[in-house]
Design a protein around this motif. Structure first.
Motif, short mmCIF file in Angstrom:
data_model
loop_
_atom_site.label_atom_id
_atom_site.label_comp_id
_atom_site.label_asym_id
_atom_site.label_seq_id
_atom_site.Cartn_x
_atom_site.Cartn_y
_atom_site.Cartn_z
N UNK A 85 21.24 3.81 -6.42
CA UNK A 85 20.71 5.18 -6.47
C UNK A 85 19.95 5.47 -7.76
N UNK A 86 20.13 4.68 -8.78
CA UNK A 86 19.40 4.88 -10.04
C UNK A 86 20.02 5.94 -10.94
N UNK A 87 21.08 6.57 -10.48
CA UNK A 87 21.72 7.61 -11.27
C UNK A 87 23.19 7.69 -10.89
N UNK A 88 23.98 8.23 -11.78
CA UNK A 88 25.41 8.40 -11.54
C UNK A 88 25.77 9.87 -11.64
N UNK A 89 26.85 10.23 -10.96
CA UNK A 89 27.30 11.63 -10.94
C UNK A 89 28.27 11.87 -12.09
N UNK A 90 28.01 12.92 -12.84
CA UNK A 90 28.91 13.27 -13.95
C UNK A 90 29.95 14.31 -13.54
N UNK A 91 29.61 15.11 -12.50
CA UNK A 91 30.56 16.11 -12.00
C UNK A 91 30.40 16.19 -10.49
N UNK A 92 31.47 15.80 -9.75
CA UNK A 92 31.37 15.68 -8.30
C UNK A 92 31.49 17.02 -7.58
N UNK A 93 30.86 17.09 -6.39
CA UNK A 93 31.02 18.23 -5.50
C UNK A 93 32.48 18.29 -5.03
N UNK A 94 33.10 19.44 -5.11
CA UNK A 94 34.51 19.56 -4.76
C UNK A 94 34.74 19.59 -3.24
N UNK A 95 33.70 19.76 -2.46
CA UNK A 95 33.85 19.82 -1.00
C UNK A 95 33.80 18.43 -0.36
N UNK A 96 32.95 17.56 -0.87
CA UNK A 96 32.84 16.21 -0.30
C UNK A 96 33.37 15.14 -1.25
N UNK A 97 33.86 15.58 -2.42
CA UNK A 97 34.42 14.68 -3.43
C UNK A 97 33.43 13.60 -3.86
N UNK A 98 32.17 14.01 -3.95
CA UNK A 98 31.15 13.12 -4.47
C UNK A 98 30.50 12.20 -3.46
N UNK A 99 30.93 12.26 -2.18
CA UNK A 99 30.38 11.35 -1.18
C UNK A 99 29.08 11.86 -0.57
N UNK A 100 28.88 13.17 -0.57
CA UNK A 100 27.67 13.73 0.02
C UNK A 100 27.76 13.92 1.52
N UNK A 101 28.87 13.52 2.14
CA UNK A 101 29.06 13.66 3.58
C UNK A 101 30.46 14.21 3.87
N UNK A 102 30.58 14.94 4.97
CA UNK A 102 31.86 15.49 5.40
C UNK A 102 31.97 15.31 6.92
N UNK A 103 33.18 15.42 7.46
CA UNK A 103 33.37 15.33 8.91
C UNK A 103 32.81 16.58 9.58
N UNK A 104 32.07 16.39 10.64
CA UNK A 104 31.49 17.51 11.38
C UNK A 104 31.11 17.07 12.77
N UNK A 105 30.12 17.71 13.35
CA UNK A 105 29.65 17.34 14.68
C UNK A 105 28.21 17.81 14.85
#
Length: 389
Positions: A208-228
């Motif tokens: 990705x060329x970059x790293x996360x310093x503070x993760x999203x609290x909803x997806x825990x840094x993955x960028x994806x969540x369960x849905x439909x």
């Protein structure tokens, strides 16, 4: 420009087996690979052409259609149908990563695609979501007419809170210290050409060329969540049990803004109460009473879209097959329909009343009820052979 013959592109005969085809493609991949021919547009086009040829000839179903109909047998299926064509560099690196891994040290494919977005002069590896597989059940009527299905698919979707970045906000990133933002690492490796520089995804940032310093609290840094997602699937006429469609980009979302996977749709046929499918033909068995077979009658036969009236001639024999032309299913990607074959049988009662026995006794010794088939009347086995032909 007219496409070249795929066998000619790879330099193999039509009788070549799968291993020979793969070896031929490996040879072309080495010869025209972009890393061996930097900036050479002609080599890049030949590289794509070889990959497209291999994509068809390495797939038994596509190869069979190509052998029978040529390029026309694959037309109209690009972009999420039953076959591919017009491959991009991203498609090649994603789909044939195992071959490139063998040749160039695992630098391409394997869960990544390559993108030029985000600036920079090279291809940046992007993560790819996994494929999903679902089964769609169709009635014979839906198969005959083609159908549009809207299906709710449980899957991983892009996190709406971070937009798929996996970070708390736009300031929660830092440039990767290993690849310095390129998403790639370079190394020298011995090969059949001598020393070659290979490129692979950065192991520290995952390309990705970059790293996360503070993760999203909803997806825990993955960028994806369960849905439909409700996915619209266009199913053409004439499909059959076991066929598989690929709907591009409708699989699981990829972590942190990568490419989504594909949705693989497996076709399942619902059993019809009266009709049995045999390729594009439909089969129906009709039992007649002894008087109906002897005297003749008119019967109703179920069809895909209703009923058809069929005249039964006097003296119709058991095993006779009536053919209703064009009343079958459409040939997949063809221009004609199969037939409806009606097999005639005669119902012989297993139990008779005393009155019925007396009535039958009247005909026991009747000349017309004594079996006496003519030479023109075919045998049972001959009728069977004709029916299946």
């Amino acid at each position: 420009m007219e496409k070249r013959d795929y066998y000619e592109v790879l330099g193999v005969d039509k009788t070549a087996d799968a291993d020979t085809i793969k070896k031929a493609y490996r040879k072309k991949a080495i010869q025209f690979h972009p890393d061996k021919n930097p900036g050479d547009k002609e080599a890049e086009e030949k590289f794509k052409e070889a990959a497209e040829a291999y994509e068809v000839l390495s797939n038994p179903d596509k190869k069979a259609r190509y052998d029978q109909y040529g390029h026309a047998g694959l037309s109209g299926a690009a972009g999420g149908g039953f076959s591919g064509g017009g491959m991009s560099m991203d498609d090649i690196f994603s789909n044939f990563g195992d071959i490139f891994g063998d040749l160039f040290g695992g630098g391409f494919g394997g869960g990544f695609r390559y993108s030029t977005r985000g600036g920079g002069s090279g291809r940046r590896p992007m993560s790819q979501g996994s494929n999903l597989r679902i089964k769609v059940t169709l009635t014979l009527k839906e198969i005959a007419e083609g159908v549009t299905k809207k299906i709710k698919v449980p899957k991983y979707v892009t996190c709406s809170h971070c937009g798929g970045t996996g970070a708390k906000d736009a300031q929660s990133f830092s440039t990767c210290s290993t690849c310095h933002g390129t998403g790639q690492v370079h190394r020298m490796q011995n090969s059949i050409f001598g020393q070659m520089q290979t490129v692979s995804a950065c192991p520290h940032c995952g390309g990705e060329g970059k790293t996360i310093t503070s993760k999203c609290t909803h997806c825990m840094g993955e960028g994806i969540v369960k849905g439909e997602e409700v996915v619209t699937i266009e199913i053409p006429k004439g499909v059959a049990e076991g066929m598989q469609m690929s709907v591009s980009g409708k699989g699981n979302a990829a972590p942190r803004g990568g490419y989504p996977g594909d949705l693989l749709v497996l076709i399942h046929e619902a059993e019809h109460p009266d009709l049995v499918r045999d390729g594009a033909n439909l089969l129906y068995e009709k039992y007649l009473t002894i008087p109906e077979a002897a005297l003749g009658t008119t019967i109703e036969v179920p069809t895909i879209d209703g009923k058809a009236r069929v005249k039964i001639e006097p003296g119709t024999q058991p095993g006779k097959v009536l053919r209703l032309r064009g009343k079958g299913l459409p040939v997949f990607r063809g221009y004609q329909n199969g037939d409806l074959l009606v097999s005639i049988n005669v119902w012989i009662p297993k139990k008779l009343t005393d009155e019925e026995k007396k009535a039958m006794d009247l005909f026991k010794n009747s000349k017309n009820f004594t079996p006496n088939p003519s030479k023109e009347e075919t045998t049972f086995w001959q009728r069977m052979r004709e029916a299946f032909q």
